[in-house]
Design an enzyme around this catalytic site. Structure first.
Site, PDB file in Angstrom:
ATOM      1  N   GLU A   1     -21.985   8.283   7.368  1.00 21.53           N
ATOM      2  CA  GLU A   1     -21.089   8.953   6.669  1.00 21.53           C
ATOM      3  C   GLU A   1     -19.897   9.123   6.590  1.00 21.53           C
ATOM      4  O   GLU A   1     -18.601  10.690   5.898  1.00 21.53           O
ATOM      5  CB  GLU A   1     -22.098  10.077   7.005  1.00 21.53           C
TER       6      GLU A   1
ATOM      7  N   GLU B   1     -21.311  10.010  15.305  1.00 21.34           N
ATOM      8  CA  GLU B   1     -22.901   9.490  15.454  1.00 21.34           C
ATOM      9  C   GLU B   1     -23.087   8.950  13.714  1.00 21.34           C
ATOM     10  O   GLU B   1     -24.113   8.115  13.926  1.00 21.34           O
ATOM     11  CB  GLU B   1     -23.926  11.406  15.650  1.00 21.34           C
TER      12      GLU B   1
ATOM     13  N   ASP C   1     -18.799  18.103  11.809  1.00 20.50           N
ATOM     14  CA  ASP C   1     -18.826  16.973  10.686  1.00 20.50           C
ATOM     15  C   ASP C   1     -17.890  17.143   9.422  1.00 20.50           C
ATOM     16  O   ASP C   1     -19.399  17.325   8.288  1.00 20.50           O
ATOM     17  CB  ASP C   1     -20.699  17.541  10.347  1.00 20.50           C
TER      18      ASP C   1
END
EC number: 3.2.1.39
Length: 1016
Positions: free
Chosen positions: A573, A569, A492
């Site tokens: 973002e 996911e 991430d």
């Protein structure tokens, strides 16, 4: 509406008019059809090979060795950056036998003494495993472990581990070596034929799960030998042999063995089920194979071009076949011939094989989207009086929050979200409210909070990992690999660091001097390089760690094995990082970075709306369309859920946050409205967390009025606001898109671009400019549509409403043509222009006109500014009070103080407070009631600032008329607030709250000890 805000808005309108920017309108469409032979004039600079920086991050962060080391990587490659989020990473981790997903095929190392080597697998849509438990399927996946065919050799055993080298963003090379023999495969994304190069080896072709139904030799090609093999699942594969003479024979029902030691290469290709033309096409393009893929790109006008440039081996006179994903088929413009060969991808629809040595694609890009809200319909961003007042009030409250304390968290992710919240607040204050004083305060607080991270003084600092080559949090390096969502293990990073890059762009936008102060620029660039370094000339980071240019979006997961490969996911973002990178490139003057980010954003809009957001034209199964978003997209699976829960607001909302100007570029209004009506409208009243406000903020893209009404409600519940969200920004976003009764139009970078369709072409737009702002007189609700009859500095205008003075458009008001003075428009009957500065025309007949923007205070509500001289002769019109001009019909200048005129009464100054002389007298700098006046007495408090921590205010008799006082730099109503030093505290039910440190408190509930609150 207060006289302060009225003057403030008129001042903003004057500035806005002087700085009119063009609003882009469509004039002509240029269509690039798939496979056309248009000539593309490329720029000299390839933005995908432009170094961001080459500073060694270890000199800033120190260095560590990672607890996970790359498995099977060659010694030479270990000294170079190693990719951490690519399709082949499963082979670098753990047992190394997990699956590698190189669309359209799956590969894996099969460690075996009898069938060792690299397995190849492909499954069709009819083999897909769908969720059958729910009416609307929540997941599907492709079956794994089916080894359709595999490359092996006599001598490869379970002890023959592949060595990996030539690691790049879209490919890696795998070499099996034993004795004096070897077998080598380069695996790339999109390759249509799989090739194994043999040296002094006896080849084996095997299947460990299927059986050979039919095996025949096929003559008539350039290959030394060609075979057609039909497996027990009825799928047909072709085998081409180049090099030494070699014959394959069927040794078992699962094994083909070479007749002799062989030097050369063997290729395997799959014929789509029932396709009668594919074999001839494979014959045409067989013999060449891809050993590497480089990416190049440039921007021209509002179109971003990017190319895949292939390095090939074998018969290089032949163009290689390469599978294109649906978003690439739509936008390919040069260098390729798309064939009729179609294979199903893993989770991204059908793929078409195309031939070419270099393939170029064109995407419409968000070139003109900046810090202000952007309308996807091409509408103008505008604000009403009411909206500006509410935004100012809410922004003032949020400005009072402790930026540094709130962002000092034990997570880079959560800290970044809070910083980005305050960045959006600063944009709201600076770019929409135009409040310079409050903007300065906001940006100073934001810079102070950001400095903790630049100085690496956060709870879990960053460090440079010299093993994989990247900047990671220390949080998970000594124990919990999942700390801070796995940041230490490269999970991430685009989600986490995107918030910081965006925040830095906002700071640099408002305070350009900050960029080159200390290590600010270098620190932000480290994050950009970690996530999206474009160049192999940067030796400290791999190329494009978190973005897969081929698939058109990012992947996460990092150094964690996964049967289904990497995953994504949060689409939002993902693109948030590249929006921040685009703006950061803009403010630091790195045009290559900005162009690169624009191209990626254009690619992501196309790809995300085909694969993860179920907008019109998406490729996902019809039965799953009612989910509207994929949820988590793996390389081999889609599942409508999140890692943190199954609430519908979580699943849909994680693909929305954060809401920024780029949101509407990716998420179209029709998609947003359909998702809202189908899934969210029925549950929104039951969402009792910060997700509720996020859903409403997203709704502004389609229904800005409903969104605005929610955020502007007098009973808005801040419990429904996420810690990473600014209500002021949400208000500004919704109000600006709605533009109802708009009287003010901030300088906008709105543009209209046409999205590419699903018919195999991309539509781009060339534009012309028209005036994007007008001067509403007496607060007209919307700009008037007029005929165009002039051009001024590239902007067209109606000459009946405007004049062009130099390069500035100025209005015609009541028959008077306003003139330009150094960018400001003025009424020549009321002002003069001397050396670029405005001054009043001294005349007794002057009338009130638009005032320059007053200097405003930290509470955001615009207020008068104190001056250094006294003007005694008051009259209507513009007057000079020290160095400030003011409207003498609304203000009075008294002893270095501007005070208002209320109900015809000139308020006077007393030690910083303005008062009504008929009700108060000023003695030795203190106010006391005017006892001559008969009034109804009430209890109030003196506005004179005090210096103690928790003082007891002195009560005095007073009238019910407001006293306008000053506390620090803030103005306030002394019947509603009380000032302790520079701290304003409210008066509630007639009782003032006390001050303790920077907090106001009720003394019946709390006490104050050494500046901290304690229980009473």
């Amino acid at each position: 509406m207060s006289s302060y805000l009225r003057s403030f808005i008129f001042g903003l309108l004057t500035i806005s008019l002087a700085q009119c920017s063009p609003i882009l309108k469509d004039t002509k469409d240029t269509k690039f059809s798939t496979g056309s032979n248009i000539s593309l004039k490329k720029r000299d600079t390839n933005v995908f090979d432009s170094v961001v920086d080459t500073i060694n991050p270890a000199s800033y962060f120190g260095t560590v060795s990672h607890p996970v080391t790359p498995a099977g990587v060659s010694t030479d490659s270990l000294s170079s950056p190693i990719e951490t989020n690519k399709f082949f990473d499963n082979n670098l981790l753990g047992s190394r036998t997990n699956f590698m997903y190189a669309d359209p095929f799956r590969y894996w190392w099969q460690s075996s003494d009898t069938m060792g080597g690299i397995c190849i697998a492909h499954t069709d849509d009819n083999q897909r495993v769908m969720d059958t438990d729910d009416t609307i399927p929540s997941y599907y996946y492709e079956p794994i472990g089916i080894c359709s065919l595999g490359f092996g050799a006599s001598g490869i055993t379970s002890n023959t581990d592949p060595i990996v080298d030539e690691i790049d963003q879209m490919s890696a090379r795998f070499t099996f070596s034993w004795d004096s023999s070897s077998m080598q495969l380069t695996l790339t994304e999109g390759m249509a034929v799989t090739t194994a190069v043999y040296t002094n080896a006896i080849p084996q072709i095997f299947s460990s799960t299927l059986y050979i139904n039919d095996f025949v030799e096929v003559p008539g090609t350039s290959a030394v030998q060609k075979y057609r093999v039909t497996m027990s699942d009825n799928h047909v594969w072709l085998i081409y042999i180049y090099g030494d003479s070699l014959t394959l024979t069927e040794s078992t029902s699962q094994m083909l063995v070479g007749s002799n030691t062989f030097n050369g290469y063997i290729q395997i290709a799959k014929i789509p089920l029932g396709d009668g033309t594919a074999e001839a096409l494979y014959d045409t393009y067989a013999g060449v194979y891809i050993t590497g893929i480089s990416i190049s790109g440039y921007v021209e006008d509002a179109v971003g071009y990017y190319s895949f440039d292939f390095t090939t081996a074998g018969d290089t006179s032949v163009e290689p076949l390469f599978f294109l994903l649906p978003h690439q088929v739509d936008t390919a413009v040069s260098g390729t011939k798309v064939t009729s060969i179609v294979l199903a991808s893993l989770v991204s629809g059908d793929m078409n094989a195309a031939a070419g040595n270099s393939i170029t694609f064109a995407e419409a890009i968000p070139q003109d989207i900046g810090f202000l809200p952007w309308s996807p319909t091409g509408g103008q961003i505008g604000y009403s009086e009411e909206a500006l007042e509410i935004i100012a009030e809410v922004a003032g409250t949020e400005l009072g929050e402790d930026f540094s304390a709130n962002s000092n968290l034990n997570s880079m992710y959560y800290s970044g979200k809070v910083l980005a919240k305050y960045a959006m607040l600063c944009v709201t204050i600076n770019d929409i409210l135009g409040d310079e004083t409050s903007s300065e305060q906001c940006i100073q607080k934001l810079e102070a909070a950001f400095a903790r991270f630049v100085d690496n003084q956060q709870i879990y600092p960053l460090t440079y990992d010299n093993t994989w080559k990247g900047v990671v949090s220390v949080a998970g390096l000594s124990g919990d690999s999942l700390a801070d969502f796995g940041n230490s293990y490269y999970n991430d990073h685009h989600f986490h660091y995107g918030y910081f890059v965006f925040t830095a762009a906002v700071i640099g936008h408002i305070d350009p001097d900050w960029i080159n102060t200390g290590n600010n620029k270098e620190w932000v660039n480290f994050l950009v390089r970690d996530v999206a370094n474009p160049s192999s000339n940067d030796p400290y980071f791999p190329k494009h760690r978190m973005i897969d240019i081929y698939h058109g979006h990012g992947w996460a997961s990092g150094l964690f094995e996964s049967n289904d490969g990497k995953d994504e996911e949060s689409t939002s973002e993902d693109y948030n990082f590249f929006f921040g990178m685009k703006l950061w490139g803009q403010v630091i003057g790195d045009s290559d970075m900005e162009d690169r980010a624009n191209i990626i954003l254009g690619i992501e809009r196309n790809a995300l709306n085909k694969y993860m957001l179920y907008a019109d034209g998406n490729v996902q199964p019809t039965s799953m369309q009612p989910n509207y978003v994929a949820g988590i997209t793996f390389m081999n699976k889609i599942t409508h859920t999140t890692y943190f829960g199954t609430n519908i607001e979580y699943i849909q909302g994680i693909h929305m946050l954060p809401i920024t100007p780029i949101s509407a570029f990716i998420r179209g209004p029709s998609f947003v409205l359909a998702e809202w009506n189908a899934l969210l409208a029925s549950v929104i009243d039951y969402v009792d967390s910060g997700w509720r406000s996020l859903l409403y903020a997203n709704l502004a893209i389609a229904e800005p009025e409903e969104s605005y009404e929610y955020f502007s409600s007098s009973d808005f519940n801040t419990d429904y606001l996420d810690d990473g969200a600014s209500r002021a920004w949400y208000l500004a976003y919704a109000a600006g898109l709605w533009a109802n009764d708009a009287v003010y139009y901030p300088v906008s970078s709105s543009s209209t671009t046409t999205t590419s369709t699903s018919t195999g072409s991309v539509t781009t737009t060339s534009t012309t400019a028209t005036a994007s702002c007008t001067l509403p007189i007496s607060y007209t609700s919307t700009p008037t549509t007029t005929s165009i009859s002039g051009t001024c500095n590239g902007a067209t205008f109606d000459a009946s409403l405007y004049v062009c003075d130099g390069t500035v458009l100025c209005p015609i008001v009541n028959g008077v043509s306003y003139q330009n003075c150094n960018g400001a428009c003025y009424n020549p009957s009321q002002y003069g222009c001397d050396n670029g500065a405005l001054g009043p025309v001294q005349s007794s007949s002057t009338t009130s006109s638009i005032t320059p923007t007053p200097t405003t205070t930290s509470s955001i509500t615009p207020t008068p500014t104190t001056t250094s001289t006294t003007t005694t002769a008051q009259s209507t019109g513009m007057q000079l009070c020290g160095s400030n001009y003011y409207d003498a019909s609304s203000y009075y200048c008294d002893n270095d103080q501007l005070c208002p005129i209320i109900d015809g009464v000139d308020y006077l100054s007393c030690n910083g407070a303005c008062y009504n002389p008929s009700q108060y007298v000023c003695s030795d700098g203190s106010l006391s009631p005017n006892t001559v006046t008969t009034t109804k007495a009430t209890t109030t408090f003196t506005p004179t600032p005090t210096t103690t921590t928790t003082p007891t205010p002195t009560t005095t008799s007073a009238t019910s008329t407001n006293v306008i006082a000053q506390c620090g730099s803030a103005w306030y109503d002394s019947q509603s607030y009380i000032c302790y030093g520079n701290i304003l505290c409210p008066i509630i039910n007639g009782s003032p709250l006390l001050a303790c440190g920077n907090a106001c408190y009720d003394s019946s509930i709390y006490g104050c000890s050494n500046g901290a609150l304690v229980a009473a």
